[in-house]
Design an enzyme around this catalytic site. Structure first.
Site, PDB file in Angstrom:
ATOM      1  N   LYS A   1      -6.211   3.518   9.099  1.00 13.90           N
ATOM      2  CA  LYS A   1      -5.244   4.568   8.639  1.00 13.90           C
ATOM      3  C   LYS A   1      -5.851   5.779   8.604  1.00 13.90           C
ATOM      4  O   LYS A   1      -4.896   6.653   8.934  1.00 13.90           O
ATOM      5  CB  LYS A   1      -4.837   4.093   7.098  1.00 13.90           C
ATOM      6  CG  LYS A   1      -4.025   2.825   6.820  1.00 13.90           C
ATOM      7  CD  LYS A   1      -3.909   2.618   5.542  1.00 13.90           C
ATOM      8  CE  LYS A   1      -2.946   1.369   5.252  1.00 13.90           C
ATOM      9  NZ  LYS A   1      -2.926   1.102   3.762  1.00 13.90           N
TER      10      LYS A   1
ATOM     11  N   SER B   1       0.773  -1.216   0.017  1.00  8.38           N
ATOM     12  CA  SER B   1      -0.046  -0.061   0.148  1.00  8.38           C
ATOM     13  C   SER B   1       1.047   1.294   0.089  1.00  8.38           C
ATOM     14  O   SER B   1       0.346   2.477  -0.138  1.00  8.38           O
ATOM     15  CB  SER B   1      -0.952   0.065   1.164  1.00  8.38           C
ATOM     16  OG  SER B   1      -0.309   0.212   2.431  1.00  8.38           O
TER      17      SER B   1
END
Ligand code: ADP
Length: 801
Positions: free
Chosen positions: A722, A679
């Site tokens: 996140k 990611s």
């Protein structure tokens, strides 16, 4: 010869329980009136009388049918009248006779007799052999202890006549009348010997057997006595030495406990066996320690002890609400889970698994479940358990063996239906000592766990009533077989706002009370709490926050005790005094726009985190160096980013040959912490383009997304965590993959509102948003310029023009 020739007639003396053989002199007691009459009659004549045995000794006045047909004619040698009408006589057997006719015209029987002389009575070698073996056997018979005086033996062995010998021995045998009567009736002397030998042999065998049995009995008695004596001695010695350990009182205590404790039959039997073994052990034997602790375990386990469940969903809800702030979805799932269990009335079914970073309240949720059900609670940490024996115990033959964690927990619980929390199932390790997860599987399997056998206990224990709850930080390292059994409830990290509420409502109160402070003595401002949350901790949960609050309370308590202060108000600017200098900077590390540095977002077992990526370009030959403990996937991601930038170099206004003339060094700080995952792809690409094109990256902006070779942005996991991390770190703008749009719903409203979130699906957009200056994007950019996304991004772009 039909008619029997009678030679004479004599008065009859019927005998009870005895016989008189010819050649035999024996005393007789005479009491019955008819017998005395018979005697008197005989005394008047030639003093001879016929004696014959009664068939049944109980008959008082026997008739002819009650008397054996063969008897003995005897000479009365002495007659003695005793007091009380008794008469004692001494008779000598003369010869065998057959009783032919009974005449009872007088007060007694007068019987006519027929002589019954012996045949085969000569002393030939056969007779001699018979005599010898009979004598031998008789000798044994006497020795084996029938009370026959030894003079008799001496007399008997002097007899030379076969008939006299056989009759004399027959006369001495203490046998029942019906056994000896044939010896009187058999005419052939030799046959008589054979009968006698048979009788003697049988009798000898019985005597030998009796002797053996008696010997055994005596030996046992002796041993028991000896042991008793020795034990008493040991006791005496021990008390003399002042050793209070008295095995027998200890054994008695165990016996008592055993009889008072309710345990299953199999357990009781095992315990009793062990106890018997224990009793026989010498007191100082090392093994007695082993047996003692084994017995203690058997007695301490809650085999049958159970607590009564409280099945009240309302109550469960109240307790969950009371102890936990927020977590609405989690609480709802837990309540549903409890409701299903209550309806199905069984404890079979999936096992609850609470997944989330440390300090988000997994343990305390499980505790609340136990409290709601009114069950006992045990927590069992599986972190680092690598040996099957830790779960299942060691065999008792090991020195210092103990039961495994499961049985230990049952003992701690004290009931057989507790709530057991298996903490950190994701940290189970396995190695050559066996796989602990397979043992755990058995424990959690409702089909098998009603007979869980611990290696130490050796008896099956029923775990089917236990409510197991497990926790994990991340799901992907939980063994798949275990994961299949579980109903997963994810608990994400908390936002700053949630943490503040948790601190105010729960943690602060808990700590103040735990440190013995009065509620009025100390208070803390919201700003102080926020500062602790942001500058002294960086975590998804609230564990460190709680620790910091504890530290404040501890120091305040000291102040109060010293008498310095009696009221303390903790404000934001006092924190340094309590907690030292702040450990974290509120904002991201990057507070200014910088070239070659981009901020990414990571998802770790501690929740979300921010991650900055640095790229430097130096003159060289195109070497790519990656540092900062990057995992394989992350390295590949970096290579993909490089390839993408090369393929787009011209459009990005970068020297197309950069990779031949320069070395690229990419570093992800906090170098010692391992990092992995795809990611960070777009973040790497941004840092790279920034460095190559020498355009700074916008500060306060972070991004996450996987990159493809052609620059597409793919979706990522852990978006919620996140974004929480980004919010926590004070970031303002976030780029997320278009694909993750659906996950935005899960992000708390107040976090979403505070962040400016851009959804991107191509690197071109990413670069336009992330870099401060247009890096001369190619013509294809114009196509996208009209798209909704481009419009959406415009304000940002313009602001920085
Ligand atoms: P975990 O088991 O997830 O590591 P804990 O259950 O040990 O976390 O939680 C740490 C501390 O934080 C505990 O004192 C717990 O009560 C508290 N806590 C966590 N979440 C909440 C919440 N939502 N409301 C109130 N207290 C909480």
């Amino acid at each position: 010869m039909n008619q029997k020739q009678t030679s004479a007639s004599y008065p009859l003396l019927p005998l009870r329980g005895m016989l008189v053989f010819p050649h035999m002199v024996t005393p007789l007691e005479v009491g019955r009136a008819r017998s005395i009459q018979a005697l008197e009659k005989a005394m008047l004549g030639d003093q001879r009388i016929v004696v014959a045995a009664q068939l049944d000794t109980a008959v008082e006045e026997p008739g002819p049918e009650d008397i054996y047909t063969f008897g003995t004619v005897c000479q009365i040698k002495q007659l003695l009248k005793m007091p009380e009408g008794q008469t004692r006589i001494l008779v000598e057997g003369l010869e065998r006779v057959e009783l032919v006719e009974f005449d009872d015209s007088d007060d007694f029987f007068l019987v006519s007799i027929q002589e019954w002389p012996s045949i085969e009575r000569e002393l030939d070698s056969e007779a001699e052999a018979l005599m010898r073996s009979s004598l031998q056997k008789f000798e044994d018979y006497v020795k084996l202890g029938r009370k026959i005086p030894s003079e008799v033996l001496a007399n008997v062995s002097g007899i030379k006549d076969p008939e006299q010998l056989v009759d004399t021995i027959a006369g001495q045998l203490a046998l029942a009348v019906e056994e000896r009567q044939p010896l009187l009736e058999i005419r052939s002397v030799k046959e008589r010997y054979i009968k006698l030998l048979a009788l003697l042999t049988k009798e000898l065998e019985i005597l030998k057997l009796e002797k053996k049995i008696q010997g055994k009995v005596r030996k046992q008695m002796e041993r028991a006595q000896k042991e008793y004596y020795l034990r008493e001695q040991i006791k005496a010695i021990q008390s003399e030495l002042g050793e209070k350990e008295d095995r027998s009182t200890e054994v008695d205590e165990y016996r008592k406990k055993l009889s008072e404790t309710k345990i299953p039959k199999a357990v009781r039997e095992k315990a009793e066996n062990e106890l018997n073994r224990f009793e026989r052990m010498p007191p100082m034997a090392a093994e007695s320690v082993v047996v003692r602790s084994y017995l203690d375990w058997l007695l301490a386990l809650p085999w049958n002890r159970r607590t009564k469940d409280r099945l009240d969903i309302q109550m469960a809800e109240t307790i969950l609400e009371r102890d936990h702030y927020g977590l609405a979805k989690v609480k709802e799932r837990i309540l549903e889970f409890l409701a299903v269990r209550q309806l199905t009335k069984t404890m079979k079914g999936p096992i609850l698994c609470l997944v989330g970073p440390p300090g988000v309240g997994k343990t305390s949720l499980a505790k609340s479940v136990a409290e709601a059900l009114k069950r006992n609670f045990v927590r069992l940490s599986l972190g680092g358990v690598r040996d099957e024996a830790e779960i299942r115990g060691h065999r008792r033959t090991y020195v210092g063996a103990l039961p495994g964690k499961i049985i230990q927990s049952m003992k701690t619980a004290g009931s057989n239906n507790p709530v057991i929390l298996f903490d950190e199932v994701d940290k189970l390790a396995n190695d050559f000592r066996g796989d602990p997860s397979s043992a755990l599987l058995e424990v959690l399997d409702p089909e098998q766990n009603n007979a869980f056998v611990d290696h130490y206990i050796e008896l099956p224990f029923d775990l089917s009533r236990v409510l197991f709850i497990t926790t994990a930080n991340v799901l992907n390292t939980v063994p798949p077989a275990l994961r299949d059994r579980m109903e997963v409830i994810e608990i994400p990290g908390y936002t700053e706002h949630e943490k503040l509420e948790i601190a105010k409502r729960h943690l602060w109160r808990k700590q103040v009370e735990a440190h013995g402070l009065a509620w009025e003595q100390i208070s803390i401002s919201d700003n102080a709490l926020l500062r602790i949350i942001n500058e002294y901790t960086r975590e998804a949960g609230v564990r460190n926050l709680e620790r910091e609050l504890a530290a404040i309370c501890r120091k305040s308590a000291a102040d109060v005790v010293k008498g310095d202060k009696d009221q303390i108000r903790v404000s934001a600017n006092m924190l340094e005094r309590f907690l030292g200098i702040p450990r974290y900077h509120y904002a991201v590390a990057e507070r200014e726009d910088r070239v070659g540095v981009a901020t990414g977002l990571a998802y770790t077992q501690f929740g979300g985190d921010i991650l900055s990526i640095e790229v430097t370009i130096v003159k060289g030959k195109g070497k790519l160096t990656l540092t900062g403990k990057l995992g394989d996937v992350m390295q590949e991601s970096a290579q993909t980013a490089v390839s993408y930038v090369r393929s787009r170099a011209e459009a990005l206004g970068i020297d197309p040959d950069f990779h031949e003339k320069h070395d690229i060094h990419m570093h992800v700080p906090e170098g010692a912490v391992p990092k992995d995952g795809p990611s960070a792809g777009i973040t790497i690409a941004v840092a790279l383009v920034s460095a190559l094109a020498n355009i700074p990256v916008r500060q306060g902006l972070a991004m996450t997304g996987e990159i493809t070779l052609r620059g597409r942005v793919l979706g990522i996991g852990g978006l919620k965590e996140k974004l929480l991390a980004a919010h926590r770190a004070g970031l303002k703008q976030i780029l997320i993959p278009e694909e993750n749009r659906k996950d935005l719903e899960e992000v708390p409203e107040n976090v979403r509102r505070k962040l400016e979130i851009f959804q991107v699906d191509h690197m071109d957009h990413v670069l336009r948003l992330a870099l401060l200056k247009d890096p001369n994007l190619g013509s294809d950019m114009s196509v996208l310029a009209d798209s909704e996304l481009a419009k959406h991004t415009d304000p940002l772009w313009e602001k920085h023009q």
